[in-house]
Design an enzyme around this catalytic site. Structure first.
Site, PDB file in Angstrom:
ATOM      1  N   SER B  55      -8.682  -2.500   0.602  1.00 45.68           N
ATOM      2  CA  SER B  55      -7.375  -2.248   1.205  1.00 45.68           C
ATOM      3  C   SER B  55      -7.270  -2.729   2.641  1.00 45.68           C
ATOM      4  O   SER B  55      -6.204  -2.666   3.235  1.00 45.68           O
ATOM      5  CB  SER B  55      -7.059  -0.750   1.140  1.00 45.68           C
ATOM      6  N   HIS B  95      -8.423   2.789   7.435  1.00 46.63           N
ATOM      7  CA  HIS B  95      -7.143   2.109   7.529  1.00 46.63           C
ATOM      8  C   HIS B  95      -6.732   1.984   8.982  1.00 46.63           C
ATOM      9  O   HIS B  95      -7.333   2.570   9.868  1.00 46.63           O
ATOM     10  CB  HIS B  95      -6.056   2.879   6.745  1.00 46.63           C
ATOM     11  N   ASP B 145       0.202   5.402   4.152  1.00 48.13           N
ATOM     12  CA  ASP B 145      -0.742   6.271   3.461  1.00 48.13           C
ATOM     13  C   ASP B 145      -0.207   7.641   3.112  1.00 48.13           C
ATOM     14  O   ASP B 145      -0.986   8.525   2.760  1.00 48.13           O
ATOM     15  CB  ASP B 145      -1.990   6.453   4.340  1.00 48.13           C
TER      16      ASP B 145
END
Lengths: 241, 201
Positions: B55, B95, B145
């Site tokens: 990701s 992330h 998210d």
């Protein structure tokens, strides 16, 4: 047996001067008539020797084999009893640090990170201190020592002897020659609970490894023991070699 | 194969066996302590992590090793790459921070988090430092998210494991392999143990 009788006959007049430790300016040579059994004099009837075979090219293995042979040789009954102080200190400090580490890690695993931080920090510092102590002890106090032995014999009075052996493999100056095993002994004989010094000796000896190990790496134990025994007896006689 | 070693052990005595086992145990102990020490120094629960998903491509690929720190005075900014862990989720996620809102000490952050959990107020925990509300998104994902937050609207500083300071490519595959094939882990540990037990200093 013949050796001790000979020594006693030859220096009975040295008896009186070497017993009083108080007037000595330098180390007295031990009184030969008092001398307890040396290792060469004690022949244990052909006990089962295990064949010692090591890797010839590995210096550590060669040195360890020699060290183990020395320990076995001098720990036989009638000879010295090994004192394990150095080993015990190392074992104690080492295992304590392992338990501290295990406890700290387990605590950190069970408790949340933020709450566990102070305890984990304390455990970490404790572990570092123990490890540093252990390393310093092994380097400075223990050093090259491989055997510390003590013996109490009773001839006319209780004689206490203490022997310390250290060994090393000094770097060889020439590339082509064989590395040698260097051993140094320190021997003290005393009586009266350690208050009266009877004698002291310091000996050093070195022999190339190929004297005791053949091409296959099998150790010639009788030859090695004879060499070490000779050195010990020299120290016991008080001659500085 | 082991008769030689067993004979040697019997010959050398109990203390020697203890010493050899100590060798092995102290290797493990020092590894544990180095890990914990690193965690304390970086103030992060897990200072070295492995990227498991794609990701964050093209920045990080699966199998990269990441080095994190989490200084307590750090205020995260948009663009920082952070690793966070949602309570209730096992695996931490790496992330990038999209939005930050600084919440000064005087305000109770729980007014804004609308978290579904009915946790009691922890005295003094959130009021010591400036807190932040964060929103993250993976570079390679289309949406942010929120779905991953399991009911939370924002991430708080306490959820952050650390900020990425550096990385090593491919090294993490060793860990991935050991997790997927546990036999490898036991084989490695067993081999190491054997070596430490037989070797003499």
């Amino acid at each position: 047996m013949a050796r001790t009788k000979q020594a006693a006959a030859g220096s009975s007049n040295a008896n009186s001067s070497s017993v009083n430790g108080s007037q000595k300016a330098r180390s007295p040579s031990p009184d030969p008539s008092d001398r307890p059994l040396g290792p060469l004099a004690v022949t244990v009837p052909a006990y089962d020797r295990e064949v010692v075979k090591v890797n010839n090219a590995n210096l550590t293995e060669l040195k360890n084999a020699c060290d183990d042979a020395v320990k076995r040789f001098l720990s036989r009954p009638e000879l010295f009893k090994q004192i394990y102080t150095h080993t015990d200190v190392r074992l104690g400090l080492g295992w304590l640090s392992v338990f501290v580490a295990a406890g700290t890690a387990f605590y950190g695993y069970k408790i949340d990170f933020e709450q566990s931080k102070p305890v984990v920090t304390v455990g970490l510092i404790l572990y570092i201190i123990l490890t540093v102590l252990s390393t310093l002890y092994a380097y400075f106090v223990e050093g090259d020592t491989i055997f510390v032995g003590k013996r109490k014999t009773f001839s006319k009075r209780i004689i206490t002897e203490r022997i310390t052996l250290s060994s090393s493999t000094p770097p060889t100056p020439k590339v082509s020659s064989c590395p040698s095993y260097s051993v140094s002994l320190h021997y003290v004989r005393s009586t009266n609970g350690g208050k009266t010094l009877l004698g002291r000796g310091r000996t050093k000896g070195a022999a190339p490894y190929n004297k005791f190990f053949d091409a296959n790496g099998v150790m010639d134990q009788p030859a090695f023991e004879k060499w070490v025994g000779g050195l010990v007896e020299t120290a016991m006689d008080g001659k500085a070699a | 194969m082991f008769t030689e070693e067993l004979k040697a052990f019997r010959r050398l005595g109990f203390r020697h066996v203890l010493l050899q086992v100590l060798n092995f145990a102290s290797v493990i102990a020092s590894g544990l302590m180095i890990w914990k020490g690193l965690g304390i120094v970086t103030n992060s629960e897990s200072p070295i992590v492995v990227v498991l998903s794609g990701s964050m491509e093209p920045a990080f690929y699966r199998g990269d090793l990441l080095f994190l720190t989490n200084p307590s005075s750090e205020q995260y900014k948009t663009g920082d790459i952070t690793v966070y862990k949602i309570p209730g989720a096992e695996i931490p996620i790496v992330h990038r921070v999209m939005e930050t809102h600084d919440v000064p000490k005087s305000i109770d952050i729980r007014k804004y988090t609308k978290s579904k959990s009915k946790s009691k107020p922890q005295p003094g925990e959130d009021s010591k430092q400036d807190n932040q509300l964060l929103l993250t998104k993976g570079d390679n994902n289309y949406v942010d998210d929120i779905e991953l937050y399991q009911g939370l609207e924002w991430l708080e500083k306490k959820h952050i494991v650390g900020k990425v300071r550096g990385f090593l490519p491919y090294v993490g595959y060793v860990t991935i392999a050991m997790n997927d094939f546990p036999q490898l882990k036991y084989a490695l540990l067993g081999g190491l143990g054997l070596l430490a037990l037989i070797q003499r200093e």
